[in-house]
Scaffold this motif. Structure first.
Motif, PDB file in Angstrom:
ATOM      1  N   ALA A 445      19.158 -28.811  20.055  1.00 33.72           N
ATOM      2  CA  ALA A 445      17.873 -29.081  19.318  1.00 33.72           C
ATOM      3  C   ALA A 445      17.094 -27.492  19.640  1.00 33.72           C
ATOM      4  O   ALA A 445      16.196 -27.043  18.276  1.00 33.72           O
ATOM      5  N   SER A 449      14.837 -25.782  16.749  1.00 33.77           N
ATOM      6  CA  SER A 449      14.010 -25.965  16.429  1.00 33.77           C
ATOM      7  C   SER A 449      12.932 -24.542  16.421  1.00 33.77           C
ATOM      8  O   SER A 449      12.378 -24.644  16.169  1.00 33.77           O
TER       9      SER A 449
ATOM     10  N   THR C  47       9.608 -30.118  13.185  1.00 32.77           N
ATOM     11  CA  THR C  47      10.281 -30.575  12.321  1.00 32.77           C
ATOM     12  C   THR C  47       9.243 -30.191  11.655  1.00 32.77           C
ATOM     13  O   THR C  47       9.240 -30.137  10.323  1.00 32.77           O
ATOM     14  N   PRO C  75       9.611 -38.174  15.145  1.00 33.49           N
ATOM     15  CA  PRO C  75      11.479 -37.049  15.120  1.00 33.49           C
ATOM     16  C   PRO C  75      11.834 -36.872  16.558  1.00 33.49           C
ATOM     17  O   PRO C  75      12.610 -36.292  16.887  1.00 33.49           O
ATOM     18  N   GLN C 105      18.696 -37.975  13.982  1.00 33.76           N
ATOM     19  CA  GLN C 105      18.990 -36.689  13.103  1.00 33.76           C
ATOM     20  C   GLN C 105      18.568 -37.066  11.215  1.00 33.76           C
ATOM     21  O   GLN C 105      19.875 -37.376  11.014  1.00 33.76           O
ATOM     22  N   ARG C 106      18.368 -36.160  10.659  1.00 34.75           N
ATOM     23  CA  ARG C 106      19.091 -36.203   9.193  1.00 34.75           C
ATOM     24  C   ARG C 106      18.200 -35.236   8.206  1.00 34.75           C
ATOM     25  O   ARG C 106      17.932 -34.045   9.096  1.00 34.75           O
ATOM     26  N   THR C 146      14.989 -29.687   8.296  1.00 35.34           N
ATOM     27  CA  THR C 146      14.700 -30.240  10.335  1.00 35.34           C
ATOM     28  C   THR C 146      14.314 -31.846   9.448  1.00 35.34           C
ATOM     29  O   THR C 146      14.286 -32.566  10.476  1.00 35.34           O
ATOM     30  N   ASP C 164      21.527 -39.657   7.036  1.00 37.07           N
ATOM     31  CA  ASP C 164      21.450 -39.266   8.039  1.00 37.07           C
ATOM     32  C   ASP C 164      22.901 -38.346   8.101  1.00 37.07           C
ATOM     33  O   ASP C 164      23.972 -38.108   8.021  1.00 37.07           O
TER      34      ASP C 164
END
Lengths: 746, 258, 198, 352
Positions: A445, A449, C47, C75, C105-106, C146, C164
């Motif tokens: 992640a 990010s 995101t 998020p 998370q999509r 994101t 998803d």
């Protein structure tokens, strides 16, 4: 037999061995099942790529899936038959999830494909032999399924001091390696010598636990017969001495540094099964299509070891070993310490399946409820990696990932010794697995990010640059149009001549000096622009390669360059502005060129807008239909707006229709552009109207949903609206057509 | 002291917002002082005298009253001069004011309740350094008119005193088995018979009488308050869940959608 | 008189020494910039979805450092709130429902046969994760997406779905065990779901 | 086929549950309890009964408040163990309310408030003991003497013990006597030799009785070691440190210090070393840590016995080292497989 020093490792446990049950019967050979299920991912790394299609006939030993990248492996048909499906089937995985599998229906003939052994392997280059092993789909058969060719190649990083053959098999219940050694002693020794030839280690050692006397005797006999230099070292029985790192410590006294591989300290470890598979691949040319698996547990009446084809469903084997359905309580792939439970017996045997444990309730009772950790330290005494399991538990429970990492969570080999001794029955290994995956997720992640942030910032920078450029252009255009206005008054026919040479000539005559300066400025601007483009390209590249330090430097450069460019452009504009009358020819040239560009732009925009309008109308239509179905009360307003939209569309159509046929290709471009700009604005307006209508319909629907009782009063209106909608639709269709026309003409 | 005024206030931004409003709601001031922002339970201010002198009700009441008076006085005085004090000398000036009021109180107690004065000892002059007082002067009185400031001082003082007395009662009851002993020291001869021996033959629980007991007592009081607050919060949350979420507060990062 | 002067002198010398130390400390331990904003920004999920009410994650990070509540980021969800609470040493509060709810998370997926090539989603995507040209079919680079769903609304033909990210055998992981006594009242801190550290 | 799906390992060492560990520790105290009852009368047994009931009731009450399964947690025997340790540590004729206060405080404040078994930073039994020791110094200092030395010349009967505990025994003073440690502490200006000659608490009968008690606990402790419930590190370090400290001071100052043998065989030395300091929850975890922890307690015991305000220092020594345990833990992590050096402290990611 040479005697060698045996070292020891910290911790370890002595669970009940339970190995004798499965050694009572000779090696079994189950019949062919109805279908073989071959998962494409039987090893660590990327899944293989299927080479066959549904309906294909394959021969035994023919490749059916090829490796996909470096860390991957080939897959071969375990028997001859027909491919009936390539689909998702439940696989042997702790999650119980499904994955892509090739399903093979055996024809029972067992027709072998042509076998290609390497009889002259001793003369061949090591890489050739290794690639042959890769082609035969050999992977590590101890547990993880690491592709053997990768491991052997990795062993060339450093001169090998030890080549260790792992025959420890420390897990309770499992006897497949034991059986393999007994049954195929000679093949094993030849296989080891084959691998030794490939890696050229100083010392070759077989490490075996002292609870396999028959296998040890067989090995000793064969080794003396072959007059082999291979050393056989018997280690005391203790779990987990069969773990790669633990066995290395037992035999060499060395520890594999954290985060590194045995090859980094000049040690290679191979499982006995892998050596035998290597022998078969090279001497016989047989790919890896079967393996020895232990079927054991008290729910089986006939526990035994079987030589089984890959892809055989577990259910088939359980039936072969005479399963008592009622007794079965837990079905485990692998041993009781590190194996995982299965949800269903439909999953197939894969290259790494060394044991199937069908346990009854008494044998492996349900775990006692978890109690509080009293920090008794028994786990710490048992941990073969010298970790502090109770501390790791604490951090795992509270999700303190950084601290867990600091306490070396990733050195945990998940052997389960801590859970085994825990008096509070805490599922420690599950906590660690969860925490490890949380840490990995968090890392991913973070990477993601970071990437998103970079891309967002790069986008912002790009947009700013574009905006600056646009602004500069707009300024230039403004001045150009101003000068054009002046110029058109004076020399009306000049606009018709678009040839540069003439213009330049008049230009040079009129104001040579000024022209020079503007030219210079123009050149500067051009250079600046190209520089900027280069920099931007570099920036994108840097971003792609994630070179952080470069990115910031480049971004700085880019913004500087942009600034410089803007300055230059304004200067140029000033220069142009300062001499609007003196260089009439220069400006029209510009203006024409510039007008062309916006004209094209406008046309494009118009086209896009038309498409959007079309879609929007569709949407409106849909919404209206819905509204109609729901008998919406606000159809009046929509109708009104549709009428407006229609009007605009009408106008738009006219505008589009009229100018397009009458526009001569080159000379009247400004006019065309003007018309098209007009058209564009019209379409935009209409689009806005449609959007408004859309919003209103949405509202309408909501209101209708809340108060359905007013619905009847507006049903007539809705009908009317529908009619008008149809009209609007046709109008829009014509509008789009005309737009298409205009596109073609322009 | 454990927590400085600044952090204590910053923990809840709503509070600062309310405190800083010149025309604070009187109900809010009362609620803040007695419960929500209680100097003893929430801000944990003035711990030192609180833990040291709350061994009996009378001690707690004496110190509580003294603090209350100083707090009201200093808040009024600070509020009066709030527009005439330069920022740089703000705090010294406030301390001077507080010190003057404390000296008054000390002299008064010396005159009228000499024994209590002797029992409380150093903790009366130490009122000057009580963060609760300086904190209120700086956070509230220096930004608000006289009347709200006086009310705030009174309510904060009351909240402080209430906790002091509660703690004193707890410790006196558990430590000595009595309540309201020696009240005559503060309230004169009329209160001499107020002493209520709750448990006869009670062995003194020295642990509770000594300062460590005060820590546990205060901890329990804070836990009790948190428990009540938590229940209230859950009730509000349940209410809010029933009402449903309000409109989206989203903004578009990437420009307007046409 | 001499003692008075001596006292004053000692105090002056002391104040000079301490002043010197303080001055040196200020130079020696000087902190550049406002790192707390960077630290907050690093914890946010990036995101760039704007659900917090700010145009992007960094503006929200700045707003948090200026005192805005930490529970406006759906998020990131509770994990981000917890991380921010740890960083800022404040109490972790539940997510503010006004800003949206935490979802799995999509990624955005464009139904490509319906796409008209309007490029509106490309313009809307804050991280340039959508590829395509005018009048050409567009597609989402799933790895870069994101899941902010900013592209969904501008699409004139509603051909973008938020899907998803499923669980496969590759990214599956073990659940956290329930621990001792899963059901209990939150009387003491260690009873809560996120147990406090030592 | 309803198959169980859980993580590995699927097997467990049979029998050695937490409750078994707790039970074994309780059983290991039996020799000591028997000797104590033999020497000092029924008081200890009655105390144990009171303490057990109080512990189970207070644990059940708190568990009920926390809505946790009461039966499940009571069956881990940890509350009972705390009660047993306290019942042993308190003087045999201490009034019942002292026992109840100590036990309920230990369970409620020292254990459950921190989260129950496994989460308490301090040894609950010693917290309870310290609280009553601080609060009620008079009853806590009344130890019974061996019959041959006390004024009455006999032991308390069972009914007299009951009366002493639940009411008051007016003649209790004729049964009580200072413990050897108490006596030695209050030898005032006497030097060691004359103290051992003159003071009744330091006569052979009194000292021997404590020797027997300590030997009995040593036996229980060795049994725990043999069962591998405790490791040798903590007790060895504790007794070793006590031995070294007392030995050093005995060598340098023979006239005022007591012999190491005296220190090891009186008071709660063995009981503390094998039963209190080895409480896993509040002590250090790694073996090296346990050595430091035990040595710290040993040194503190000697310091408190010699210069402190109380005759024995086991409770305070253990509590003080409980404070230090996390710190010791941070700096005594074992070296993990594959790492060159053991990590120390909690330096995380540069800590920003």
């Amino acid at each position: 037999m040479q005697t060698a020093q045996v070292f020891s490792f910290h911790g370890g446990i002595h669970p009940e061995e339970n190995k004798t049950q499965s050694l009572q019967l000779p090696l079994g050979k189950p019949s062919l099942p109805k279908e073989l299920i071959l998962p494409l991912s039987q090893h660590i790394g990327q899944a293989s790529v299927p080479l066959v299609a549904i309906g294909d006939q394959v021969l035994k030993g023919a490749p059916i899936a090829a490796n996909n990248g470096l860390l991957s492996s080939h897959l071969h048909a375990p028997t001859s038959g027909t491919i009936t499906a390539i689909e998702s089937r439940p696989i042997a995985h702790p999650s119980g999830l499904s994955d892509l599998c090739i399903v093979l229906q055996p024809d029972g003939k067992e027709t072998w494909t042509e076998l290609k052994p390497l009889p002259n392997w001793q003369q061949l280059d090591a890489t050739e032999v290794i690639s042959h092993l890769a082609d035969m789909g050999i992977v590590g058969m101890g547990g993880a399924g690491f592709p053997t060719q990768v491991k052997l190649q990795g062993a060339h990083k450093k001169p090998l001091s030890h080549f260790i053959i792992n025959a420890a098999e420390c897990e309770p219940y499992i006897t497949s390696d034991d059986t393999l050694i007994r049954e195929k002693t000679r093949e094993l020794v030849l296989g080891i010598e084959l691998f030794q030839h490939l890696v050229q280690a100083e010392q070759v050692t077989i490490g075996i636990e002292d609870n396999k006397p028959t296998a040890i005797a067989a090995l000793n006999k064969t080794l003396t017969e072959c007059n082999s230099k291979i050393q056989l070292v018997v280690v005391p029985t203790k779990y987990p001495s069969g773990g790669e790192r633990q066995l290395i410590q037992l035999l060499t006294g060395q520890e594999v540094p954290s985060g590194q591989y045995p090859a980094d300290i000049g040690i290679l470890c191979q499982n006995v099964g892998t050596c035998v598979a290597g022998y078969e691949a090279v001497y016989l040319g047989k790919p890896l299509i079967s393996r020895i698996t232990t079927l054991t547990g008290k729910a089986l009446n006939a526990p035994q070891n079987v030589d089984v084809l890959l892809g055989t469903p577990v259910a088939h084997l359980l039936a072969y070993a005479d399963l008592q359905e009622k007794q079965l309580n837990r079905l485990i792939i692998g041993g009781p310490m590190m194996g995982y439970t299965l949800d269903s017996a439909a999953v197939p045997i894969v290259k790494t399946t060394n044991c199937i444990l069908a346990a009854n309730k008494k044998e492996l009772p349900a775990p006692a409820p978890e109690q509080a950790c009293i920090r008794c330290g028994m786990c710490e005494q048992a941990c073969p990696a010298s970790l502090l399991p109770q501390q790791l538990l604490w951090f795992s429970k509270s999700q303190e990932l950084e601290k867990a990492e600091h306490y070396n969570l990733f050195d945990c080999i998940e052997c389960g010794a801590c859970s085994y001794v825990c008096p509070s029955s805490i599922p420690l290994v599950q906590y660690y697995r969860h925490t490890k995956s949380s840490i990995r997720d968090a890392r991913e992640a973070a990477v993601k990010s970071d990437l998103a942030k970079q891309r967002f910032e790069a986008r912002k920078a790009r947009q700013d640059a574009e905006a600056a450029e646009k602004e500069a252009k707009r300024l230039a255009r403004q001045q150009a149009s101003a000068s054009k206005a002046v110029q058109t008054k004076k020399t009306a026919p000049a606009t018709k001549t678009t040839e540069k040479s003439a213009l330049n000539a008049s230009n040079s005559e009129a104001a040579p000096q000024i022209n020079d300066t503007t030219k210079k400025l123009k050149v500067d601007v051009a250079i600046g622009k190209s520089k900027l483009k280069k920099l931007q390209k570099q920036l994108v590249e840097a971003q792609e390669d994630e070179r952080l330090e470069d990115i910031s430097a480049l971004q700085l450069h880019v913004s500087e360059q942009e600034k410089a460019l803007v300055e230059l452009e304004t200067e140029l504009a000033k220069a142009v502005k300062a001499n609007p009358t003196k260089k009439p020819s220069d400006t029209p040239d510009n203006s024409v060129e510039k007008a062309k560009a916006p004209a094209n732009d406008a046309l494009k925009k118009a086209k896009i807008d038309a498409a959007i309008a079309k879609a929007a109308v569709k949407k409106v239509e849909k919404a209206l239909k819905k509204a109609e179905e729901l008998q919406a009360p606000e159809v009046d307003a929509i109708r009104q707006q549709l009428a407006d939209a229609k009007k605009r569309a009408d106008e738009l159509e006219k505008v589009l229709d009229n100018p397009s046929p009458s526009t001569p290709p080159t000379e009247q471009k400004p006019a065309v552009s003007a018309a098209q700009l007009d058209l564009a604005s019209q379409v935009k307006k209409e689009k806005i109207a449609v959007a408004l209508a859309k919003a209103k319909i949405n509202k309408l629907n909501k209101r209708l949903a809340s108060s359905p009782e007013d619905a009847e009063t507006v049903s007539k209106d809705i009908e009317a609206a529908q009619q008008q909608l149809v009209q609007a639709e046709s109008l829009l269709a014509t509008l789009i057509e005309s737009q298409h026309n205009s596109q073609e003409t322009s | 002291m454990s927590t400085s005024e600044e952090t204590a206030v910053n923990l809840d931004t709503d509070d600062t917002a309310q405190d800083n409003q010149p025309s604070a709601n009187y109900a809010d001031i009362i609620y803040n002082g007695i419960w929500k922002n209680n100097p003893a339970l929430v801000q944990l201010l003035g711990l030192c005298p609180m833990l040291a002198v709350t061994s009996t009700v009378v001690n707690a009441l004496g110190l509580g009253l003294a603090t209350l008076v100083v707090l009201v006085g200093s808040n009024i005085a600070v509020s009066l001069i709030r527009n005439y004090v330069a920022d740089a000398v703000r705090l010294p000036a406030f301390v001077m004011i507080i010190a003057s009021f404390t000296t008054c109180i000390e002299l008064i107690m010396q005159a009228y309740t000499y024994e209590l004065y002797q029992i409380l000892g150093i903790f009366i002059p130490l009122i000057v350094t009580n963060c609760a007082i300086l904190g209120r002067a700086d956070a509230f009185a220096s930004r608000n008119p006289v009347l709200p400031s006086a009310l705030d001082g009174f309510m904060m003082g009351l909240g402080f005193m209430a906790i002091l007395v509660a703690l004193g009662a707890m410790r006196e009851l558990i430590g000595q088995g009595t309540l309201f002993s020696d009240m005559q020291l503060l309230l004169g001869e009329a209160a001499i018979h107020w002493k209520w021996v709750v448990f006869d033959d009670y062995p003194n629980v020295l642990f509770v009488v000594l300062p460590p007991g005060a820590f546990i007592g205060l901890g329990l009081l804070i836990a009790g308050k948190n428990f009540l607050d938590e229940r209230e919060k859950q009730r509000i949350a349940a209410q809010k869940a029933k009402d449903g979420p309000s409109n989206s507060k989203r903004v578009r990062v990437t420009g307007q959608v046409s | 008189m001499f003692t008075v002067l001596l006292a004053i002198g000692i105090l002056v010398v002391l104040s000079l020494i301490f002043g010197g130390i303080l001055g040196y400390a200020k130079v020696r331990f000087h902190v550049e910039g406002d790192p707390i904003v960077d630290q907050i920004d690093a914890l946010l999920p990036q995101t760039q979805c704007g659900q917090c009410g700010h145009p992007g994650c960094r503006p929200y990070a700045e707003a948090i450092s200026n005192g805005e509540a930490i529970n406006h980021c759906p998020p990131g969800g509770q994990a981000t709130i917890q991380a921010l609470a740890d960083l800022l040493d404040v109490e972790a509060i539940p997510l503010d429902g006004d800003h949206g709810t935490e979802t799995a998370q999509r990624v955005a997926v464009i139904r490509e046969d319906e796409c008209i090539g309007c490029t509106k989603c490309i313009q809307a995507c804050p991280v340039d994760a959508i590829l395509g040209a005018a009048k050409q079919m567009h597609t989402v680079i799933a790895d870069e997406c994101t899941g902010c769903d900013l592209c969904v609304e501008p699409c004139p033909v509603d051909c973008i779905d938020m899907v998803d990210v499923g669980i496969t055998a590759k990214n599956w992981s073990w659940d956290k065990p329930q621990g001792v006594a899963a059901q209990s009242l939150n009387i003491i801190a260690t009873d809560r779901s996120t147990e406090v550290s030592q | 086929m309803a198959l169980l799906r859980i993580t590995s390992p699927h097997t467990q060492r049979a029998g050695r549950r937490t409750s078994w560990v707790m039970q074994m520790v309780i059983y290991a105290t039996l020799p000591g309890i028997i000797v104590q009852t033999w020497l000092f009368g029924w008081g200890t047994v009655i105390n144990l009964a009171i303490a057990g009931v109080a512990a189970l009731l207070s644990e059940a009450a708190i568990l009920a408040m926390r809505r946790r399964p009461i039966r499940f947690f009571l069956q881990d025997y940890s509350a009972l163990l705390t009660a047993v340790l306290l019942g042993i540590a308190l003087p045999p004729t201490v009034p019942w309310w002292v026992t109840v206060t100590a036990v309920s405080f230990a369970i409620v404040f020292a254990k459950q408030i921190y989260g129950g078994l496994g989460n308490n930073p301090f040894n609950p039994a010693m917290v309870g003991y310290a609280i009553v020791l601080v609060s009620f110094p008079v009853p806590m200092s009344q130890w019974l003497g061996v019959s041959s030395v006390v004024a009455s010349g006999e032991m308390l009967s069972f009914s007299q013990s009951l009366q002493a505990i639940f009411h008051q025994l007016p003649v209790i003073d004729s049964y009580t006597m200072a413990t050897p440690l108490d006596g030695f502490k209050h030898k005032e200006l006497l030097d060691s030799q004359s103290a051992f000659e003159t003071l009744p608490a330091l006569q052979a009968a009194s000292i021997d009785s404590w020797l027997w008690v300590n030997l009995a606990y040593l036996m229980g402790g060795l049994a725990l070691l043999w069962l591998r419930i405790i490791t040798w590190h903590t007790p060895a370090a504790l007794l070793g440190a006590l031995l070294v400290m007392s030995g050093l001071f005995y060598v340098f100052d023979t006239s005022n210090a007591a012999s190491p043998f005296f220190h090891l065989t009186t008071g709660a030395a063995m009981f503390g070393a094998f039963f209190i300091a080895t409480d896993p929850v509040s002590s250090c975890t790694s073996n090296r840590g346990k050595l430091i922890y035990g040595a710290g307690i040993g040194i503190l015991i000697y310091i408190i016995r010699t210069w402190g305000g109380y005759p024995d220092g086991v409770a305070f020594g253990v509590l003080l080292m409980n404070f230090a345990a996390p710190l010791i833990d941070y700096y005594t992590q074992p070296r993990t497989y594959g790492h060159k050096k053991a990590k120390t402290g909690l330096k995380i990611g540069g800590d920003h």
